[in-house]
Design an enzyme around this catalytic site. Structure first.
Site, mmCIF file in Angstrom:
data_model
loop_
_atom_site.group_PDB
_atom_site.id
_atom_site.type_symbol
_atom_site.label_atom_id
_atom_site.label_comp_id
_atom_site.label_asym_id
_atom_site.label_seq_id
_atom_site.Cartn_x
_atom_site.Cartn_y
_atom_site.Cartn_z
ATOM 1 N N ARG A 15 0.834 -1.201 0.000
ATOM 2 C CA ARG A 15 0.000 0.000 0.000
ATOM 3 C C ARG A 15 0.874 1.259 0.000
ATOM 4 O O ARG A 15 2.075 1.195 0.258
ATOM 5 C CB ARG A 15 -0.917 0.006 1.231
ATOM 6 N N LYS A 75 1.691 1.804 7.369
ATOM 7 C CA LYS A 75 2.022 1.000 8.550
ATOM 8 C C LYS A 75 2.982 1.748 9.464
ATOM 9 O O LYS A 75 3.653 2.697 9.059
ATOM 10 C CB LYS A 75 2.622 -0.346 8.135
ATOM 11 N N TYR A 94 -0.846 4.427 10.739
ATOM 12 C CA TYR A 94 -1.228 3.449 11.760
ATOM 13 C C TYR A 94 -0.021 3.193 12.665
ATOM 14 O O TYR A 94 1.102 3.038 12.179
ATOM 15 C CB TYR A 94 -1.634 2.113 11.119
ATOM 16 N N HIS A 96 -0.629 1.398 16.251
ATOM 17 C CA HIS A 96 -0.954 0.249 17.119
ATOM 18 C C HIS A 96 0.104 0.106 18.223
ATOM 19 O O HIS A 96 0.653 -0.964 18.449
ATOM 20 C CB HIS A 96 -1.062 -1.043 16.295
ATOM 21 N N GLU A 118 -5.593 4.845 13.858
ATOM 22 C CA GLU A 118 -6.540 3.935 14.509
ATOM 23 C C GLU A 118 -7.241 4.534 15.726
ATOM 24 O O GLU A 118 -8.223 3.953 16.218
ATOM 25 C CB GLU A 118 -5.860 2.615 14.905
ATOM 26 N N SER A 134 -10.633 -2.090 8.175
ATOM 27 C CA SER A 134 -11.385 -3.126 8.883
ATOM 28 C C SER A 134 -12.338 -3.831 7.915
ATOM 29 O O SER A 134 -12.542 -5.044 8.004
ATOM 30 C CB SER A 134 -12.169 -2.514 10.046
ATOM 31 N N ASP A 198 -20.867 -11.034 20.449
ATOM 32 C CA ASP A 198 -20.477 -9.696 20.900
ATOM 33 C C ASP A 198 -20.968 -9.514 22.334
ATOM 34 O O ASP A 198 -21.866 -10.235 22.783
ATOM 35 C CB ASP A 198 -21.082 -8.624 19.988
ATOM 36 N N SER A 220 -21.373 -12.863 23.901
ATOM 37 C CA SER A 220 -19.986 -13.285 24.081
ATOM 38 C C SER A 220 -19.630 -13.324 25.559
ATOM 39 O O SER A 220 -19.705 -12.315 26.258
ATOM 40 C CB SER A 220 -19.044 -12.318 23.351
ATOM 41 N N VAL A 239 -11.922 -8.578 17.577
ATOM 42 C CA VAL A 239 -12.181 -7.766 18.761
ATOM 43 C C VAL A 239 -11.267 -6.545 18.766
ATOM 44 O O VAL A 239 -10.081 -6.651 18.462
ATOM 45 C CB VAL A 239 -11.948 -8.603 20.041
ATOM 46 N N LEU A 240 -11.830 -5.388 19.104
ATOM 47 C CA LEU A 240 -11.023 -4.164 19.164
ATOM 48 C C LEU A 240 -11.407 -3.330 20.373
ATOM 49 O O LEU A 240 -12.582 -3.081 20.623
ATOM 50 C CB LEU A 240 -11.237 -3.317 17.900
ATOM 51 N N ASP A 270 -2.618 -7.115 15.229
ATOM 52 C CA ASP A 270 -1.819 -5.886 15.285
ATOM 53 C C ASP A 270 -2.103 -5.081 16.550
ATOM 54 O O ASP A 270 -1.414 -4.107 16.843
ATOM 55 C CB ASP A 270 -1.997 -5.019 14.031
ATOM 56 N N VAL A 298 -1.544 -12.729 10.048
ATOM 57 C CA VAL A 298 -0.834 -11.689 9.293
ATOM 58 C C VAL A 298 -1.285 -10.312 9.795
ATOM 59 O O VAL A 298 -2.481 -10.017 9.839
ATOM 60 C CB VAL A 298 -1.094 -11.835 7.786
ATOM 61 N N ALA A 299 -0.317 -9.491 10.184
ATOM 62 C CA ALA A 299 -0.640 -8.209 10.827
ATOM 63 C C ALA A 299 -1.029 -7.117 9.833
ATOM 64 O O ALA A 299 -1.560 -6.088 10.236
ATOM 65 C CB ALA A 299 0.547 -7.745 11.672
#
Length: 371
Positions: A15, A75, A94, A96, A118, A134, A198, A220, A239-240, A270, A298-299
């Site tokens: 990207r 990234k 981003y 993280h 983010e 997302s 959830d 959940s 989940v975030l 990530d 994969v992050a």
């Protein structure tokens, strides 16, 4: 403002943080944009495309960092970039932070201004710069999960949607946000039997209204998750907690309850991952197996579809980038609560509470810089 767009150097990250059309929007407002040579090639944009849009091309990443007041990336910076970042330089990308302490400490040390995509947040709690990726990651999670269920790739050999006379696979999605919703939609479209979980009953009601008949909703909690993983063929972690480390909803001990060849896709990797046994992998080596359970972690999943991802991301980031360039980061943040929430590390101080808590670092309210 002088803006630099370096080439991403993370493994298989294709990207780019600005498209030629984005460059044109910035330059017509009087800003100077430097793009590192071949930065856009992976996404389908040539150096000539950027020149036509008004950018200047620089041959190296070192020159791009050296000249810019604001760096636009996709990234988080990785170790070779740490020493290139200057004091007071604005980084818009981003990060993280809560999932990786060395990055956090490196940005504290270089005294840059780190504005994280983010954690930019609207008044309705939505995350406008996280949503497009997302959406891509959620759809890809199902796509990749379906692929890795194939026997030659380590899965149990199930077709996600089954065929007449053969039951479809069971897909469990943990989290009903953007990622989970997109993953569930894709799995349902392929004919799988889908359960989405959830902790918000209101969100489950919404999902129950909009999802097709082969998607079930479930509250959940630890008990329900332990019960559902026994029959799941594909489990997607979605989940975030904004800016913070993801909670471990699936522990190492729970793997023994899963069927051999079960596939786990942890989109939250990530942010530390919501599956305890997940660790970041790359597109070059995307999977590993623990206790006969295949993990795909994969992050930078959207990096595998850079054309789609770059356009989706830059559609969202460009208005914010223009605002930062026009006003400077301080004034832009003073006038925008959304951008203020994006500030994570400023001139050596951690100004985002969840990041400070993640590593037991001192927290400094952002008002120190904006008052």
């Amino acid at each position: 403002m002088i803006i630099g767009v370096p080439k991403e150097i993370k493994n298989n990250e294709n990207r780019v943080a600005a498209t030629p059309s984005g460059v044109a929007e910035l330059t017509k407002r009087g800003h100077t944009v430097y793009v590192q040579s071949t930065a856009g090639v992976g996404s389908g944009f040539s150096d000539e495309d950027y020149k036509t849009a008004g950018a200047s091309i620089l041959p190296t990443i070192e020159e791009t960092y050296a000249i810019a007041e604001m760096i636009m990336k996709v990234k988080e910076p990785i170790e070779p970039e740490y020493s290139l970042i200057k004091e007071d330089q604005l980084l818009f990308t981003y990060f993280h932070f809560a999932s990786y302490e060395p990055l956090t400490k490196a940005m504290i040390k270089n005294k840059s201004v780190c504005l994280a995509y983010e954690t930019v947040e609207k008044a309705d709690r939505s995350l406008p710069l996280l949503v497009p990726m997302s959406e891509v990651a959620g759809r890809m999670a199902t796509q990749k999960g379906a692929n890795y269920l194939e026997k030659p790739l380590g899965g149990m050999g199930k077709l996600l949607g089954g065929v007449p006379g053969v039951l479809p696979a069971n897909v469990l999605v943990l989290g009903g946000g953007i990622v989970g919703t997109q993953a569930a939609k894709m799995a349902a479209g392929l004919g799988a039997n889908v359960t989405i979980m959830d902790i918000s009953l209101n969100r489950l009601r919404e999902l129950d209204d909009i999802m097709p008949a082969n998607v079930n909703t479930m509250m959940s909690n630890g008990y329900n998750i332990e019960a559902m993983i026994k029959d799941a063929d594909l489990i997607i972690g979605a989940v975030l907690i904004p800016g913070a480390k993801a909670p471990h909803l699936i522990t190492r001990a729970m793997l023994k309850d899963m069927k051999p060849g079960t596939v786990l896709v942890d989109v939250a990797v990530d942010q530390g991952g919501c599956i305890e046994t997940c660790k970041p992998t790359t597109h070059a080596e995307p999977t590993f197996v623990i206790d006969e359970v295949l993990h795909y972690c994969v992050a930078n999943m959207p990096g595998a579809v850079p054309y789609t991802s770059t356009l989706a991301l830059t559609n969202a980031t460009l208005p914010y980038a223009i605002n930062l360039a026009n006003k400077g980061w301080k004034k832009a943040c003073q006038e925008s609560k959304e951008l203020t929430l994006g500030l994570n590390v400023v001139k050596g101080d951690v100004v985002y509470e969840a990041v400070a808590e993640a590593f037991d670092l001192p927290y400094v309210p952002v008002d120190k810089y904006l008052a």
